[in-house]
Scaffold this active site. Structure first.
Site, short mmCIF file in Angstrom:
data_model
loop_
_atom_site.label_atom_id
_atom_site.label_comp_id
_atom_site.label_asym_id
_atom_site.label_seq_id
_atom_site.Cartn_x
_atom_site.Cartn_y
_atom_site.Cartn_z
CB THR A 156 -53.50 7.00 -49.93
OG1 THR A 156 -52.29 6.31 -50.26
CG2 THR A 156 -53.14 8.42 -49.50
CB ILE A 157 -51.89 2.67 -46.42
CG1 ILE A 157 -51.53 1.90 -47.68
CG2 ILE A 157 -53.18 2.19 -45.81
CD1 ILE A 157 -51.23 0.44 -47.40
CG ASP A 158 -48.95 4.03 -50.98
OD1 ASP A 158 -48.42 3.18 -50.24
OD2 ASP A 158 -49.39 3.77 -52.11
NE ARG A 210 -31.50 -17.09 -40.93
CZ ARG A 210 -32.52 -17.81 -40.49
NH1 ARG A 210 -33.58 -17.22 -39.96
NH2 ARG A 210 -32.48 -19.13 -40.56
CG MET A 256 -48.16 -2.17 -49.79
SD MET A 256 -49.92 -1.96 -49.44
CE MET A 256 -50.52 -3.58 -49.93
N GLY A 257 -45.57 0.98 -51.37
CA GLY A 257 -44.99 2.27 -51.71
C GLY A 257 -44.52 2.26 -53.14
NE ARG A 258 -49.34 2.10 -56.22
CZ ARG A 258 -50.54 2.46 -56.62
NH1 ARG A 258 -51.05 1.91 -57.71
NH2 ARG A 258 -51.25 3.37 -55.98
CG HIS A 268 -53.02 -7.17 -49.98
ND1 HIS A 268 -52.27 -7.78 -50.97
CD2 HIS A 268 -53.78 -6.24 -50.58
CE1 HIS A 268 -52.59 -7.23 -52.13
NE2 HIS A 268 -53.50 -6.29 -51.92
NE ARG A 301 -53.89 -2.02 -50.30
CZ ARG A 301 -53.97 -0.73 -50.58
NH1 ARG A 301 -54.63 0.08 -49.76
NH2 ARG A 301 -53.39 -0.24 -51.65
#
Length: 346
Positions: free
Chosen positions: A129-131, A166, A173-175, A272, A275
């Site tokens: 998992t990349i998370d 700015r 990502m990271g739910r 993505h 990923r």
């Protein structure tokens, strides 16, 4: 021994390196061993889609991204299109004489693997998992590659932020776990890091960014897709009829533009890109170590376990100990403390 290998869930850098390591380690130990790849994860068991893996076919996979076996992130045989197709998957294993199965996947795939293990299938898991959110595992392959993408993106965004004074917002990502945003934000020098485990107050964030802009002329925000406002608000997208966490980057960009008059605020969604591509050198080594450890577990008959990294050693953890669980960022984690000391995390 005839061994099956499958890759489940989302793709990530390092999957091919694990496939390579498992196959080469098994064949090196016993030339009579057969290794079969199951196409598109657990779907391949239901669809009877297998392919032979040889030393020649896997040897050059070390630095290739993605997975040559393909994957499917919604193929749960126990709940496939409204019915239980696990018997169909078991029949496939029996028909092809598969003696043991290596499941390379995240919490969802390892949970499915645990259920098959309880039905008597000789099973060894490899955490993917990349998370970086698998319980009892300190580091997952693919995570380092994703963090490198985030850090490079922030570095690039910093130059345009400086040039135009700015505020730049980067959504990662990271739910449910904020490891990518936290470590990527630290590596990229983000002025504010927002993660699911630490709800944030929009007023305090605005004040912090105002101070940064006054001090240095620009600011960088790194926000995980599952980050939550202090009132519990999260942001969801409903594309393809499936609700997914995401969209907070644009929502935050719009809100900050209203709250920071005279300062241009721009948002970037990495999606993505995190990923894809080749794994970093760290992930190539970690994937290889996991694959070799999985092959050894098979040879030792240590079924019903997944490989995990603990204290820089590959150990075996019961699948039941990781099934249905997630490793989230502790608020007293050294990385959290570091970000807090730097003023990037509340």
């Amino acid at each position: 021994m005839r061994v099956g290998i499958l890759t489940g869930g989302g793709d990530c850098p390092g999957l091919n390196a694990v496939i390579r390591a498992v196959t080469l380690a098994l064949l090196h130990a016993d030339a009579a061993t057969e290794v079969w790849g199951i196409q598109r994860g657990f779907w391949g068991l239901m669809a009877d889609r297998l392919q032979p893996l040889t030393a020649a076919s896997v040897r050059d996979l070390l630095d290739e991204g993605g997975t040559v076996l393909g994957t499917h992130n919604r193929a749960d045989p126990f709940a496939w299109q409204g019915h239980d197709a696990s018997g169909q998957a078991l029949d496939c294993l029996t028909r092809h004489g598969i003696d043991a199965l290596v499941v390379i996947g995240g919490d969802g795939s390892l949970t499915i693997g645990d259920r098959f293990s309880r039905l008597g299938v000789p099973m060894v898991g490899v955490p993917k998992t990349i998370d970086n959110d698998i319980e009892h595992n300190e580091r997952s392959f693919g995570f380092d590659s994703a963090v490198a993408v985030v850090a490079e993106a922030l570095t690039r965004l910093k130059t345009t932020a400086q040039s135009h004074q700015r505020v730049m917002v980067l959504e990662t990502m990271g739910r449910n776990a904020g490891w990518i945003a936290l470590e990527g934000g630290l590596a990229g020098g983000a002025d504010a890091i927002l993660i699911p485990e630490q709800p944030f107050d929009l007023d305090r964030l605005t004040a912090r960014l105002q101070a940064r802009v006054q001090e240095q002329g620009h600011a960088l925000v790194c926000v995980a897709e599952g980050a939550t406002l202090s009132d519990g608000t999260q942001f969801w997208q409903t594309g393809s009829g499936v609700a997914r966490l995401g969209g907070i980057g644009q929502a935050l960009t719009d809100a900050l533009a209203q709250r920071l008059p005279g300062t241009e605020v721009r948002g970037t969604l990495l999606g993505h890109l995190q990923r894809g591509g080749a794994p970093t050198a760290f992930d190539r080594v970690l994937s290889t170590r996991f694959g070799v450890a999985a092959a050894q577990a098979l040879r030792d008959g240590a079924f019903g376990h997944t490989i995990a990294l603990q204290g820089d050693r590959c150990v075996r953890v019961p699948l039941s100990a990781v099934s249905g669980r997630q490793r989230r960022v502790p608020l007293d984690d050294p990385l959290s403390d570091c970000a807090r000391v730097l003023g990037a995390l509340d």
